[in-house]
Design a protein around this motif. Structure first.
Motif, PDB file in Angstrom:
ATOM      1  N   GLY A 159      17.655  -6.407  -4.140  1.00 55.15           N
ATOM      2  CA  GLY A 159      18.874  -5.645  -3.868  1.00 55.15           C
ATOM      3  C   GLY A 159      18.712  -4.534  -2.854  1.00 55.15           C
ATOM      4  N   GLY A 160      17.621  -4.534  -2.108  1.00 54.52           N
ATOM      5  CA  GLY A 160      17.398  -3.504  -1.104  1.00 54.52           C
ATOM      6  C   GLY A 160      18.399  -3.575   0.031  1.00 54.52           C
ATOM      7  N   LYS A 161      18.696  -2.421   0.608  1.00 51.54           N
ATOM      8  CA  LYS A 161      19.690  -2.342   1.677  1.00 51.54           C
ATOM      9  C   LYS A 161      19.069  -2.095   3.048  1.00 51.54           C
ATOM     10  N   GLY A 162      17.765  -1.911   3.108  1.00 49.71           N
ATOM     11  CA  GLY A 162      17.104  -1.570   4.364  1.00 49.71           C
ATOM     12  C   GLY A 162      16.962  -2.751   5.301  1.00 49.71           C
ATOM     13  N   SER A 163      16.451  -2.452   6.490  1.00 49.73           N
ATOM     14  CA  SER A 163      16.264  -3.465   7.530  1.00 49.73           C
ATOM     15  C   SER A 163      14.776  -3.790   7.687  1.00 49.73           C
ATOM     16  N   TYR A 164      14.515  -4.863   8.412  1.00 54.72           N
ATOM     17  CA  TYR A 164      13.134  -5.217   8.727  1.00 54.72           C
ATOM     18  C   TYR A 164      12.487  -4.090   9.532  1.00 54.72           C
ATOM     19  N   GLU A 165      13.223  -3.549  10.491  1.00 56.79           N
ATOM     20  CA  GLU A 165      12.677  -2.467  11.313  1.00 56.79           C
ATOM     21  C   GLU A 165      12.303  -1.257  10.456  1.00 56.79           C
ATOM     22  N   GLY A 166      13.160  -0.896   9.516  1.00 57.06           N
ATOM     23  CA  GLY A 166      12.845   0.212   8.618  1.00 57.06           C
ATOM     24  C   GLY A 166      11.594  -0.064   7.799  1.00 57.06           C
ATOM     25  N   THR A 167      11.425  -1.322   7.387  1.00 56.91           N
ATOM     26  CA  THR A 167      10.238  -1.716   6.625  1.00 56.91           C
ATOM     27  C   THR A 167       8.990  -1.578   7.481  1.00 56.91           C
ATOM     28  N   VAL A 168       9.061  -2.047   8.724  1.00 57.89           N
ATOM     29  CA  VAL A 168       7.927  -1.907   9.643  1.00 57.89           C
ATOM     30  C   VAL A 168       7.593  -0.430   9.811  1.00 57.89           C
ATOM     31  N   ARG A 169       8.613   0.392   9.952  1.00 59.27           N
ATOM     32  CA  ARG A 169       8.391   1.822  10.181  1.00 59.27           C
ATOM     33  C   ARG A 169       7.675   2.484   9.010  1.00 59.27           C
ATOM     34  N   PHE A 170       8.126   2.247   7.769  1.00 58.38           N
ATOM     35  CA  PHE A 170       7.462   2.951   6.665  1.00 58.38           C
ATOM     36  C   PHE A 170       6.046   2.436   6.450  1.00 58.38           C
ATOM     37  N   ILE A 171       5.812   1.149   6.714  1.00 59.51           N
ATOM     38  CA  ILE A 171       4.456   0.619   6.594  1.00 59.51           C
ATOM     39  C   ILE A 171       3.551   1.227   7.668  1.00 59.51           C
ATOM     40  N   CYS A 172       4.053   1.324   8.885  1.00 56.50           N
ATOM     41  CA  CYS A 172       3.255   1.911   9.966  1.00 56.50           C
ATOM     42  C   CYS A 172       2.824   3.331   9.636  1.00 56.50           C
ATOM     43  N   TYR A 173       3.741   4.126   9.135  1.00 55.33           N
ATOM     44  CA  TYR A 173       3.398   5.515   8.844  1.00 55.33           C
ATOM     45  C   TYR A 173       2.519   5.640   7.601  1.00 55.33           C
ATOM     46  N   ALA A 174       2.573   4.675   6.710  1.00 57.91           N
ATOM     47  CA  ALA A 174       1.684   4.686   5.540  1.00 57.91           C
ATOM     48  C   ALA A 174       0.228   4.449   5.940  1.00 57.91           C
ATOM     49  N   THR A 175      -0.007   3.952   7.157  1.00 50.58           N
ATOM     50  CA  THR A 175      -1.385   3.761   7.613  1.00 50.58           C
ATOM     51  C   THR A 175      -2.100   5.089   7.826  1.00 50.58           C
ATOM     52  N   ALA A 176      -1.400   6.183   7.677  1.00 52.40           N
ATOM     53  CA  ALA A 176      -2.024   7.510   7.802  1.00 52.40           C
ATOM     54  C   ALA A 176      -3.212   7.656   6.856  1.00 52.40           C
ATOM     55  N   VAL A 177      -3.158   7.015   5.696  1.00 58.55           N
ATOM     56  CA  VAL A 177      -4.257   7.143   4.724  1.00 58.55           C
ATOM     57  C   VAL A 177      -5.555   6.528   5.244  1.00 58.55           C
ATOM     58  N   MET A 178      -5.478   5.708   6.248  1.00 57.67           N
ATOM     59  CA  MET A 178      -6.679   5.052   6.754  1.00 57.67           C
ATOM     60  C   MET A 178      -7.680   6.047   7.329  1.00 57.67           C
ATOM     61  N   LEU A 179      -7.214   7.205   7.758  1.00 61.42           N
ATOM     62  CA  LEU A 179      -8.124   8.204   8.285  1.00 61.42           C
ATOM     63  C   LEU A 179      -9.034   8.772   7.202  1.00 61.42           C
ATOM     64  N   LEU A 180      -8.686   8.534   5.947  1.00 58.60           N
ATOM     65  CA  LEU A 180      -9.495   9.004   4.830  1.00 58.60           C
ATOM     66  C   LEU A 180     -10.089   7.862   4.019  1.00 58.60           C
ATOM     67  N   SER A 181      -9.518   6.678   4.117  1.00 56.06           N
ATOM     68  CA  SER A 181      -9.940   5.572   3.255  1.00 56.06           C
ATOM     69  C   SER A 181     -11.254   4.916   3.691  1.00 56.06           C
ATOM     70  N   TRP A 182     -11.788   5.252   4.839  1.00 56.50           N
ATOM     71  CA  TRP A 182     -13.062   4.700   5.301  1.00 56.50           C
ATOM     72  C   TRP A 182     -14.251   5.369   4.611  1.00 56.50           C
ATOM     73  N   ILE A 183     -14.022   6.512   3.964  1.00 62.50           N
ATOM     74  CA  ILE A 183     -15.114   7.297   3.379  1.00 62.50           C
ATOM     75  C   ILE A 183     -15.772   6.491   2.254  1.00 62.50           C
ATOM     76  N   PRO A 184     -17.073   6.263   2.364  1.00 66.55           N
ATOM     77  CA  PRO A 184     -17.762   5.462   1.340  1.00 66.55           C
ATOM     78  C   PRO A 184     -17.621   6.076  -0.054  1.00 66.55           C
TER      79      PRO A 184
END
Length: 186
Positions: free
Chosen positions: A101-126
């Motif tokens: 039942g979501g109302k968003g668009s594919y573009e909006g989905t791409v956008r929030f996923i792209c910005y969620a990659t911010a955690v990658m700057l910390l997730s490499w830490i062993p």
């Protein structure tokens, strides 16, 4: 785009960020953000985890891992494979959100996923990077909830369903392989 300011906003105030984030306006800026995140992740992983990578591939501790050149090749391929995974993952999530039942668009989905990659700057830490992986799941759930205007529960279902299906598929394959192996031994 100011990568550092955007990164800080996503990590420190994700609700505010996703509420202010435009869900239209093209793919260039969010994909650039994701590519930079993947590049930094790849470089940091290659530079600081060379010993661990080398040990995984049988090079042994102290051998320097697979070599700086190979590590840099790995780092360079991360943005390419990362962007492909963002686009494919966004398509899958978009379909699931629509079913829920979501109302968003594919573009909006791409956008929030792209910005969620911010955690990658910390997730490499062993040894502790997995903690930031869980924060990344939270960013996906929160971003999907806001972009698709669904409840937190529906957003969690949309984000976790593909993971559960992959785990179930892996278990099914493992059971099949083990049963095939044992049946030939008996």
């Amino acid at each position: 785009m100011d990568y550092i300011e955007t990164w800080k906003e996503v990590i420190q105030r994700p609700s505010n960020f996703y509420r202010k984030m435009p869900v239209t306006g093209g793919y260039a800026e969010p994909l650039t953000f994701a590519a930079i995140s993947y590049l930094i992740y790849g470089l940091l992983s290659a530079l600081f985890n060379r010993e661990m990578i080398g040990d995984m591939y049988g090079y042994g501790i102290g051998s320097g891992g697979p070599g700086l050149f190979n590590s840099l090749i790995i780092a360079i391929t991360f943005p390419i494979t990362g962007i492909i995974s963002v686009l494919v993952g966004a398509a899958i999530l978009y379909i699931i959100y629509k079913v829920l039942g979501g109302k968003g668009s594919y573009e909006g989905t791409v956008r929030f996923i792209c910005y969620a990659t911010a955690v990658m700057l910390l997730s490499w830490i062993p040894f502790i990077g997995w903690v930031f992986g869980f924060y990344g799941l939270y960013l996906y759930i929160l971003g999907g909830m806001i972009v698709h205007d669904v409840s937190m529960v529906k957003s969690a279902i949309a984000v976790l369903l593909p993971l559960v299906l992959i785990i179930l598929l892996a278990v099914a394959v493992a059971v099949f392989v083990l049963s095939s192996t044992f049946s030939t031994l008996v």
